[in-house]
Structure formats: structure tokens, C-alpha cells
Design an enzyme around this catalytic site. Structure first.
Site, PDB file in Angstrom:
ATOM      1  N   HIS A 113       0.833  -1.201   0.000  1.00 23.20           N
ATOM      2  CA  HIS A 113       0.000   0.000   0.000  1.00 23.20           C
ATOM      3  C   HIS A 113       0.869   1.253   0.000  1.00 23.20           C
ATOM      4  O   HIS A 113       2.066   1.211   0.260  1.00 23.20           O
ATOM      5  CB  HIS A 113      -0.918   0.029   1.226  1.00 23.20           C
ATOM      6  CG  HIS A 113      -0.184   0.170   2.522  1.00 23.20           C
ATOM      7  ND1 HIS A 113       0.572  -0.850   3.068  1.00 23.20           N
ATOM      8  CD2 HIS A 113      -0.076   1.214   3.389  1.00 23.20           C
ATOM      9  CE1 HIS A 113       1.106  -0.452   4.207  1.00 23.20           C
ATOM     10  NE2 HIS A 113       0.739   0.806   4.424  1.00 23.20           N
ATOM     11  N   ASP A 115       0.584   4.936   2.040  1.00 26.95           N
ATOM     12  CA  ASP A 115      -0.118   5.410   3.217  1.00 26.95           C
ATOM     13  C   ASP A 115      -1.247   6.386   2.885  1.00 26.95           C
ATOM     14  O   ASP A 115      -1.031   7.413   2.233  1.00 26.95           O
ATOM     15  CB  ASP A 115       0.853   6.092   4.187  1.00 26.95           C
ATOM     16  CG  ASP A 115       1.733   5.093   4.929  1.00 26.95           C
ATOM     17  OD1 ASP A 115       1.310   3.925   5.075  1.00 26.95           O
ATOM     18  OD2 ASP A 115       2.825   5.481   5.369  1.00 26.95           O
ATOM     19  N   HIS A 263       4.869   0.067   0.396  1.00 24.84           N
ATOM     20  CA  HIS A 263       5.545  -0.765   1.382  1.00 24.84           C
ATOM     21  C   HIS A 263       4.598  -1.828   1.923  1.00 24.84           C
ATOM     22  O   HIS A 263       3.372  -1.750   1.767  1.00 24.84           O
ATOM     23  CB  HIS A 263       6.121   0.083   2.526  1.00 24.84           C
ATOM     24  CG  HIS A 263       5.106   0.845   3.301  1.00 24.84           C
ATOM     25  ND1 HIS A 263       4.519   1.994   2.833  1.00 24.84           N
ATOM     26  CD2 HIS A 263       4.557   0.629   4.529  1.00 24.84           C
ATOM     27  CE1 HIS A 263       3.672   2.470   3.720  1.00 24.84           C
ATOM     28  NE2 HIS A 263       3.659   1.643   4.772  1.00 24.84           N
ATOM     29  N   ARG A 278       4.583   6.374  14.421  1.00 24.69           N
ATOM     30  CA  ARG A 278       4.639   6.846  13.049  1.00 24.69           C
ATOM     31  C   ARG A 278       4.167   8.283  12.951  1.00 24.69           C
ATOM     32  O   ARG A 278       3.135   8.654  13.519  1.00 24.69           O
ATOM     33  CB  ARG A 278       3.735   5.953  12.175  1.00 24.69           C
ATOM     34  CG  ARG A 278       3.942   6.156  10.697  1.00 24.69           C
ATOM     35  CD  ARG A 278       3.026   5.242   9.916  1.00 24.69           C
ATOM     36  NE  ARG A 278       1.815   5.919   9.473  1.00 24.69           N
ATOM     37  CZ  ARG A 278       0.855   5.347   8.749  1.00 24.69           C
ATOM     38  NH1 ARG A 278       0.945   4.072   8.423  1.00 24.69           N
ATOM     39  NH2 ARG A 278      -0.201   6.036   8.375  1.00 24.69           N
TER      40      ARG A 278
END
Length: 287
Positions: A113, A115, A263, A278
Site C-alpha cells: 500500500h 499510506d 511498502h 509513526r
């Protein structure tokens, strides 16, 4: 892993005065040394930005930094992003909590995907620091969408240029984080339309911008045609020749460019704990 170097980033000179940069592959990924991310000066940051534009994803070891340091690092790139649905630190909604343990039934990132591509202005970059890692496993794979686009034939590139795709999130977020749609960031799960091929605003290179997690339909095609083309593109993007793989250690940090990378977080470590934080940076509307 063998990759083929293509494009201007692959041939740029590897000269840095303040940092060391060791590529993981010629196509994507580099480990950066000689850096304390909690005490950056502007000259060092300028070299990191140059390496970031060239290598797409950068990795830093031994970074015992705080949430405030991580927020400051993201702030160097632009305004910080708040995730539509995921849990965050109460005092810092921009810091998403990444956690998996023996009770987890699904984990964030377990599938290729980009983000939050469902946002109108998706994150342009993400910075992830891991504080607890499993004894083995839990790696993250990254793939260059520059390489994915550049390895297509010229007729296919021409066909894709100008097409747009719908990116949705209800099927991803509903139930995953234990919250209802009305409790999400905007009171509804985001949905957006983006070009199938986008041009990076810094490098000027073209990249594929569809992904398995969020992209549901190519708008200019019939449903049958859209499903067939997306299935081809998803499989093409996942070619190992476009990838690098990062083995996490505690206090490692990864910074990647969502405009030209996808990623996948490998979930092969159950029932062990993997925990980190994150921070993402709001990007421009893809064009």
C-alpha cells in the site's frame, strides 16, 4: 536481491560531506550513518533531503529519539498529518501508534500500500521509529513506483497517462481500529480520486499511483476492464526487482516517500511484540 539501475537517481554521484549513505539496492533504499536525528543542523538536513530524493526510503540505526524529536523531524518536511482512524498518542494526535502482539488479529501495513492514499492530500512522507521489535521477523519491504512505471512499455505508459482512479478507505478502516466511521477524523472515512500516474514535484519523475489497499476503480474504464487492469498493475508493482527489505532493530527509523513508493510490513512474528510510532507529513494533491 538484484536490481537494475534506471533513471537519473540511479546515476547521481554519491557524495556527502556530513553523512554516510549506503544503498541497499541501486533502485531503492539506503542506510544513513553519522546522524543524530534528535540534533540536526540545517546543513546535515540538506544532505538528508538530497539522499531522500535519490533513494526514496532512508534508514537510520541507533536513534533513541523522543516523540517531540520525531514530530520536529516531520515538521522539516511540512505540516503533519493526522490519521483518519488509527490510534495515536493522546497528547500528540499526529503520532500514530504501531502495535502488534499475541492478541492481534490484523496488523497495520500487512499488504502492499501507499499510506492513506484515500485522502485528498495524502501523506507525502512517513517517518516510523520502532522501539520494540520481535526476536526475528517483522521486516518491512519497500518498492519503487518510479521503477514500476519506467519498466512498462511505452504504449502502456501512454495508455495510463491521463487515467484516474478512486481510492477508498471504508473497507480498510471499518472495524480495524475498533472505531465507527462517525468517530473517525472527519466523521467519515475518506475517499478521493487521483491520477493513475503522478509526477513527483521534486524529481519530476513519473510514478504509478495505485495500490491494493485503497484503489478500487479506474474511472474511465468499465468495471471489468478496471478490475483486469488493476490486477495487472498490482502484480507488476510487486516485482522483487523494484524492492528493498529492511530488518528492524530497536531504535531504528525509516523515512519513506509515499509519492513514489509502496511498502508492506511482514507479519511473520506472532505472538511476539512489535511496537513503534509513526509520523506522516501532509502532501500536495497528486498530479
Amino acid at each position: 536481491m538484484t536490481t537494475i539501475a534506471r533513471g537519473p537517481a540511479a546515476t547521481a554521484p554519491n557524495v556527502y560531506a556530513r553523512i554516510t549513505v549506503d544503498p541497499l539496492t541501486p533502485t531503492i533504499g539506503a542506510e544513513v550513518g553519522g546522524v543524530d536525528l534528535g540534533a540536526l543542523d540545517d546543513a546535515t538536513w540538506a544532505e538528508i533531503e538530497a539522499a531522500f530524493a535519490r533513494h526514496i526510503v532512508l534508514f537510520f540505526r541507533g536513534q533513541d529519539i523522543s516523540a517531540a524529536d520525531q514530530l520536529a523531524l516531520g515538521g522539516r518536511l511540512g505540516p503533519l498529518h493526522v490519521h483518519p482512524a488509527a490510534p495515536s498518542l493522546p497528547e500528540h494526535p499526529e503520532v500514530m501508534i504501531i502495535h502488534a502482539d499475541e492478541h492481534s488479529k490484523v496488523v497495520a501495513g500487512n499488504g502492499w500500500h501507499t499510506d492513506v492514499s484515500c485522502d485528498e492530500r495524502p501523506p507525502m512522507a512517513t517517518i516510523l521509529r520502532m522501539t520494540t521489535v520481535p526476536p526475528a521477523g517483522g521486516d518491512t519491504l519497500f518498492a519503487s513506483m518510479y521503477a514500476a512505471y519506467e519498466r512498462l512499455s511505452a504504449p502502456m505508459q501512454q495508455f495510463l497517462d491521463g487515467l484516474t482512479a478512486t481510492h477508498e478507505s471504508a473497507h480498510v478502516y471499518a472495524g480495524r481500529y475498533g472505531n465507527k466511521e462517525e468517530d473517525s477524523r472527519d466523521g467519515e472515512f475518506p475517499r478521493a480520486v487521483h491520477p493513475v500516474v503522478r509526477t513527483h514535484p521534486v524529481t519530476g519523475r513519473k510514478a504509478l499511483y495505485v495500490n491494493r489497499a485503497f484503489t478500487t476503480r479506474i474511472r474511465e474504464l468499465s468495471p471489468t476492464e478496471s478490475r483486469a487492469l488493476l490486477a495487472f498493475l498490482f502484480a507488476h508493482q510487486e516485482n522483487p526487482e523494484f524492492q528493498c527489505r529492511f530488518c528492524w532493530r530497536s531504535d531504528s527509523v525509516a523515512m519513506w516517500d509515499n509519492r513514489c513508493a509502496q511498502h508492506l510490513a511482514v507479519w511473520d512474528y506472532h505472538p511476539h511484540v512489535r511496537h513503534g510510532y509513526r509520523v506522516s507529513v501532509v502532501g500536495e494533491r497528486p498530479a
